[in-house]
Design a protein around this motif. Structure first.
Motif, PDB file in Angstrom:
ATOM      1  N   GLY A 140       0.789  -1.225   0.000  1.00 23.97           N
ATOM      2  CA  GLY A 140       0.000   0.000   0.000  1.00 23.97           C
ATOM      3  C   GLY A 140       0.816   1.268   0.000  1.00 23.97           C
ATOM      4  N   ILE A 141       2.127   1.174   0.177  1.00 25.92           N
ATOM      5  CA  ILE A 141       3.006   2.348   0.158  1.00 25.92           C
ATOM      6  C   ILE A 141       3.770   2.363  -1.163  1.00 25.92           C
ATOM      7  N   ARG A 142       3.715   3.496  -1.865  1.00 22.57           N
ATOM      8  CA  ARG A 142       4.333   3.577  -3.192  1.00 22.57           C
ATOM      9  C   ARG A 142       5.767   4.081  -3.166  1.00 22.57           C
ATOM     10  N   GLY A 143       6.241   4.486  -2.015  1.00 26.18           N
ATOM     11  CA  GLY A 143       7.601   4.990  -1.900  1.00 26.18           C
ATOM     12  C   GLY A 143       7.781   5.639  -0.546  1.00 26.18           C
ATOM     13  N   TRP A 144       9.006   6.070  -0.277  1.00 32.82           N
ATOM     14  CA  TRP A 144       9.330   6.652   1.026  1.00 32.82           C
ATOM     15  C   TRP A 144      10.135   7.934   0.842  1.00 32.82           C
ATOM     16  N   LEU A 145       9.893   8.889   1.720  1.00 32.41           N
ATOM     17  CA  LEU A 145      10.699  10.104   1.779  1.00 32.41           C
ATOM     18  C   LEU A 145      11.523  10.058   3.059  1.00 32.41           C
ATOM     19  N   ARG A 146      12.807  10.334   2.935  1.00 34.46           N
ATOM     20  CA  ARG A 146      13.677  10.298   4.107  1.00 34.46           C
ATOM     21  C   ARG A 146      14.794  11.319   3.930  1.00 34.46           C
ATOM     22  N   GLY A 147      15.333  11.791   5.055  1.00 31.58           N
ATOM     23  CA  GLY A 147      16.467  12.700   4.990  1.00 31.58           C
ATOM     24  C   GLY A 147      16.105  14.156   4.837  1.00 31.58           C
ATOM     25  N   PHE A 148      14.814  14.469   4.813  1.00 32.77           N
ATOM     26  CA  PHE A 148      14.392  15.863   4.659  1.00 32.77           C
ATOM     27  C   PHE A 148      13.865  16.454   5.968  1.00 32.77           C
ATOM     28  N   PHE A 149      13.818  15.656   7.024  1.00 34.16           N
ATOM     29  CA  PHE A 149      13.094  16.059   8.225  1.00 34.16           C
ATOM     30  C   PHE A 149      13.980  15.923   9.456  1.00 34.16           C
ATOM     31  N   ASP A 150      13.654  16.693  10.483  1.00 35.81           N
ATOM     32  CA  ASP A 150      14.353  16.559  11.753  1.00 35.81           C
ATOM     33  C   ASP A 150      13.956  15.267  12.455  1.00 35.81           C
ATOM     34  N   ARG A 151      12.736  14.816  12.216  1.00 36.91           N
ATOM     35  CA  ARG A 151      12.263  13.571  12.824  1.00 36.91           C
ATOM     36  C   ARG A 151      13.055  12.384  12.280  1.00 36.91           C
ATOM     37  N   ASP A 152      13.406  11.479  13.137  1.00 37.46           N
ATOM     38  CA  ASP A 152      14.140  10.277  12.725  1.00 37.46           C
ATOM     39  C   ASP A 152      13.137   9.238  12.222  1.00 37.46           C
ATOM     40  N   GLY A 153      12.821   9.315  10.960  1.00 36.95           N
ATOM     41  CA  GLY A 153      11.868   8.393  10.369  1.00 36.95           C
ATOM     42  C   GLY A 153      11.732   8.652   8.882  1.00 36.95           C
ATOM     43  N   VAL A 155       8.738   8.649   5.778  1.00 34.61           N
ATOM     44  CA  VAL A 155       7.283   8.738   5.642  1.00 34.61           C
ATOM     45  C   VAL A 155       6.866   8.131   4.311  1.00 34.61           C
ATOM     46  N   GLY A 156       5.818   7.311   4.345  1.00 35.62           N
ATOM     47  CA  GLY A 156       5.319   6.687   3.130  1.00 35.62           C
ATOM     48  C   GLY A 156       4.505   7.656   2.295  1.00 35.62           C
ATOM     49  N   VAL A 157       4.524   7.442   0.981  1.00 30.64           N
ATOM     50  CA  VAL A 157       3.716   8.274   0.088  1.00 30.64           C
ATOM     51  C   VAL A 157       2.657   7.409  -0.576  1.00 30.64           C
ATOM     52  N   ASN A 158       1.551   8.059  -0.908  1.00 30.56           N
ATOM     53  CA  ASN A 158       0.387   7.348  -1.433  1.00 30.56           C
ATOM     54  C   ASN A 158       0.334   7.356  -2.952  1.00 30.56           C
ATOM     55  N   CYS A 159       0.959   8.364  -3.554  1.00 29.69           N
ATOM     56  CA  CYS A 159       0.935   8.492  -5.016  1.00 29.69           C
ATOM     57  C   CYS A 159       2.242   9.137  -5.447  1.00 29.69           C
ATOM     58  N   PHE A 160       2.216  10.457  -5.732  1.00 27.12           N
ATOM     59  CA  PHE A 160       3.451  11.168  -6.025  1.00 27.12           C
ATOM     60  C   PHE A 160       4.242  11.401  -4.733  1.00 27.12           C
ATOM     61  N   SER A 161       5.492  11.795  -4.869  1.00 23.65           N
ATOM     62  CA  SER A 161       6.332  12.074  -3.703  1.00 23.65           C
ATOM     63  C   SER A 161       5.845  13.280  -2.909  1.00 23.65           C
ATOM     64  N   SER A 162       4.990  14.080  -3.497  1.00 26.93           N
ATOM     65  CA  SER A 162       4.430  15.257  -2.812  1.00 26.93           C
ATOM     66  C   SER A 162       3.194  14.923  -1.990  1.00 26.93           C
ATOM     67  N   GLN A 163       2.861  13.611  -1.857  1.00 25.91           N
ATOM     68  CA  GLN A 163       1.607  13.211  -1.218  1.00 25.91           C
ATOM     69  C   GLN A 163       1.844  12.167  -0.120  1.00 25.91           C
ATOM     70  N   PRO A 164       2.234  12.622   1.077  1.00 21.35           N
ATOM     71  CA  PRO A 164       2.458  11.692   2.177  1.00 21.35           C
ATOM     72  C   PRO A 164       1.166  11.014   2.607  1.00 21.35           C
ATOM     73  N   ALA A 165       1.273   9.722   2.916  1.00 19.49           N
ATOM     74  CA  ALA A 165       0.095   8.907   3.219  1.00 19.49           C
ATOM     75  C   ALA A 165      -0.392   9.145   4.642  1.00 19.49           C
ATOM     76  N   LEU A 166      -1.687   9.408   4.754  1.00 17.57           N
ATOM     77  CA  LEU A 166      -2.312   9.514   6.067  1.00 17.57           C
ATOM     78  C   LEU A 166      -2.408   8.138   6.715  1.00 17.57           C
ATOM     79  N   ASN A 167      -2.440   8.118   8.026  1.00 15.68           N
ATOM     80  CA  ASN A 167      -2.396   6.867   8.782  1.00 15.68           C
ATOM     81  C   ASN A 167      -3.793   6.387   9.154  1.00 15.68           C
ATOM     82  N   TYR A 168      -4.232   5.315   8.487  1.00 17.26           N
ATOM     83  CA  TYR A 168      -5.459   4.625   8.868  1.00 17.26           C
ATOM     84  C   TYR A 168      -5.150   3.210   9.359  1.00 17.26           C
ATOM     85  N   GLY A 169      -3.880   2.990   9.695  1.00 16.69           N
ATOM     86  CA  GLY A 169      -3.476   1.717  10.260  1.00 16.69           C
ATOM     87  C   GLY A 169      -3.127   0.663   9.224  1.00 16.69           C
ATOM     88  N   PHE A 170      -2.732  -0.508   9.733  1.00 19.01           N
ATOM     89  CA  PHE A 170      -2.335  -1.658   8.926  1.00 19.01           C
ATOM     90  C   PHE A 170      -3.233  -2.836   9.256  1.00 19.01           C
TER      91      PHE A 170
END
Length: 523
Positions: A140-153, A155-170
């Motif tokens: 369900g995750i089309r890709g990941w963004l990393r290295g752009f944030f202060d948070r150590d994590g 984030v999954g994207v839902n479509c384009f890289s400009s669209q981070p996936a909201l969390n409705y669980g697994f």
């Protein structure tokens, strides 16, 4: 189910390309208001409007920054409220496009979730618990963004890289950083969706088309948890807003309607053989090389399994498809529209298809459109500047117009009694007059054989029995038909004739016959 769907015919408005009212080159809410009489006079009594919330428009508005605020380029919340009110004065309902699965990177929620300090948005998106974690095996995750944030994590994207996936669980939790679909964090996402819906429904909206509706819960192979989420939302709507409508971009009505949606589309990327109709070796081409049998068989399987739970809807096209006119000429499109407007479910007409607007080739991608960009060009109204779309200079238009000087316009087609536009208007009016042809009328396939013509089906409802006979092939065709279909009520290209159990159908024609008293219109 909302009663107004019984006789609904939808018109899809791509707002940035429909009508500009302030000469900035981009369509807007006041422009849509200006054209509401046209939509009503076409016979459409419902609108689906593509995303109109605040956005940076990396994906044409499917990347939302604020779900509670209209995009300023279209107008204000007050303008959108006025659109609802003016549409209702004309008996027209309005559905908004709800992007449920993701936001823009610029959304306040996302910016807060990127902070290393825990806050109310920390778990609003699908984050790993380490910047190096997250790979392409996560369902369900089309890709990941990393290295752009202060948070150590990551984030999954839902479509384009400009669209981070909201969390409705697994549905299936395999990592420590994943939340179960029934966790409080996942439930918070559903409640937020309900709050957004209530905000716009209270403003006067009539419901929502939901983008990528089946994508919300990740690692949910049988869609168990995704369906449960939507059933809860449907329960909320039924209790608080019983006339509100939910339409899914799912492309599989058997699943979507079970999930609680009122309607699902047959789509180019689903299992319904939709593409066999108008686009891939299209059945409705006069070449006579297409096949209707796979579509008909699949459709009837869906129809029987849905069993009245909701509607399977067939669109002429949409903003994600190459336009029908790329594959069919206007005469062929008349027969295609005869099919669209006599099938069960609510028909959807993509703006401009009713005049045969063409796909425009070789355009530079606009707002993430890529190969879809040529289907999103400005509506062609008349002979005036920019075909009546905008008073802006040509080079400031949202997209270029079809460059052909003979491009179809509403004005020209209104003046021609034999035009595609006038045919569509007659077909829509005919549908409104006959309950058997409307959303909930039943259907029975009478002749839908492999690689042959004609295509014949029966519609019944409220005491009417009507037979639809379609032969898009340029050659005359015939088929066995046990019963006389009755009097021809509406036809184009010549009447089908029944005699001694054989139905003979002129090439390039359609006929709708009825066994009850009706009127006869030969076009």
């Amino acid at each position: 189910m909302a009663g107004w769907l019984d006789d609904a015919v939808f018109y899809e408005v791509y707002p940035q390309s429909f009508q500009d009212s302030n000469a900035d080159g981009i369509g807007d809410f006041q422009g849509v208001i200006r054209r509401l009489d046209y939509i009503r006079d076409l016979g459409c009594n419902a609108i689906w409007m593509n995303p109109c919330f605040e956005s940076p428009f990396f994906d044409a508005g499917y990347d939302v920054t604020d779900f509670y605020k209209a995009a300023p380029r279209y107008g204000t919340n007050e303008d959108l409220k006025m659109l609802f009110e003016e549409a209702h004065k004309r008996g027209v309902k309005v559905l908004l496009d709800l992007v449920a699965g993701h936001t823009s990177l610029e959304c306040k929620w996302f910016k807060e979730s990127c902070k290393p300090e825990k806050n109310k948005y920390t778990n609003r998106y699908v984050w790993t618990d380490g910047a190096e974690k997250g790979d392409n095996s996560t369902p369900g995750i089309r890709g990941w963004l990393r290295g752009f944030f202060d948070r150590d994590g990551a984030v999954g994207v839902n479509c384009f890289s400009s669209q981070p996936a909201l969390n409705y669980g697994f549905g299936e939790v395999t990592e420590d950083w994943q939340f179960a679909a029934d966790s409080p964090e996942a439930e918070e996402g559903r409640l937020l969706l309900q709050d957004i819906m209530a905000f716009w429904l209270d403003m006067g909206c009539d419901g929502f088309r939901v983008d990528m509706a089946g994508s919300l819960v990740k690692a949910d192979p049988d869609r168990k948890w995704t369906k449960l989420l939507w059933k809860k939302i449907r329960k909320f709507l039924d209790e608080k807003y019983p006339e509100a409508v939910l339409v899914s971009e799912w492309g599989d009505p058997k699943v979507a309607l079970e999930a609680g949606f009122h309607m699902d589309f047959l789509l180019h990327n689903g299992p319904t053989h939709y593409m066999d109709l108008f686009r891939v070796n299209p059945y409705f081409s006069r070449k006579g090389t297409g096949d209707i049998s796979e579509f008909a068989g699949t459709y009837m399987d869906i129809h029987s399994r849905v069993n009245g739970a909701g509607l399977s809807c067939i669109p002429s096209g949409n903003h994600d498809m190459v336009r029908m006119r790329e594959y069919l000429d206007e005469e062929e499109m008349k027969i295609a529209f005869a099919f669209l407007l006599t099938m069960p479910g609510c028909p959807y007409i993509y703006y401009g298809d009713e005049i045969g607007m063409r796909y425009v080739h070789d355009l530079v991608s606009k707002e993430g459109g890529y190969n879809r960009t040529g289907s999103r060009t400005p509506m062609q109204w008349d002979h005036t500047t920019n075909s009546g779309f905008s008073c802006a200079p040509k080079d400031e238009l949202y997209l270029p117009l079809d460059p052909d000087e003979e491009r179809p316009t509403v004005e020209k087609q209104m003046q021609n009694p034999d035009s595609l536009l006038n045919m569509v208007k007659k077909l829509v009016a005919f549908r409104h007059e006959h309950p058997a042809l409307q959303s909930r009328g039943d259907i029975r396939m009478l002749y839908a054989e492999k690689e042959t013509f004609p295509f014949v089906y029966e519609r019944t409802g409220e005491g009417e029995c009507m037979t639809v006979i379609l032969n898009p092939s340029e050659k005359e065709a015939e088929c066995p038909l046990a019963e006389n279909p009755g009097e021809a009520l509406l036809s184009c290209g010549g009447d089908a004739v029944w005699e001694n159990g054989i139905l003979k159908v002129p090439g390039g024609s359609f006929t709708v016959c009825g066994k009850e008293d009706g009127y006869y219109t030969n076009i």
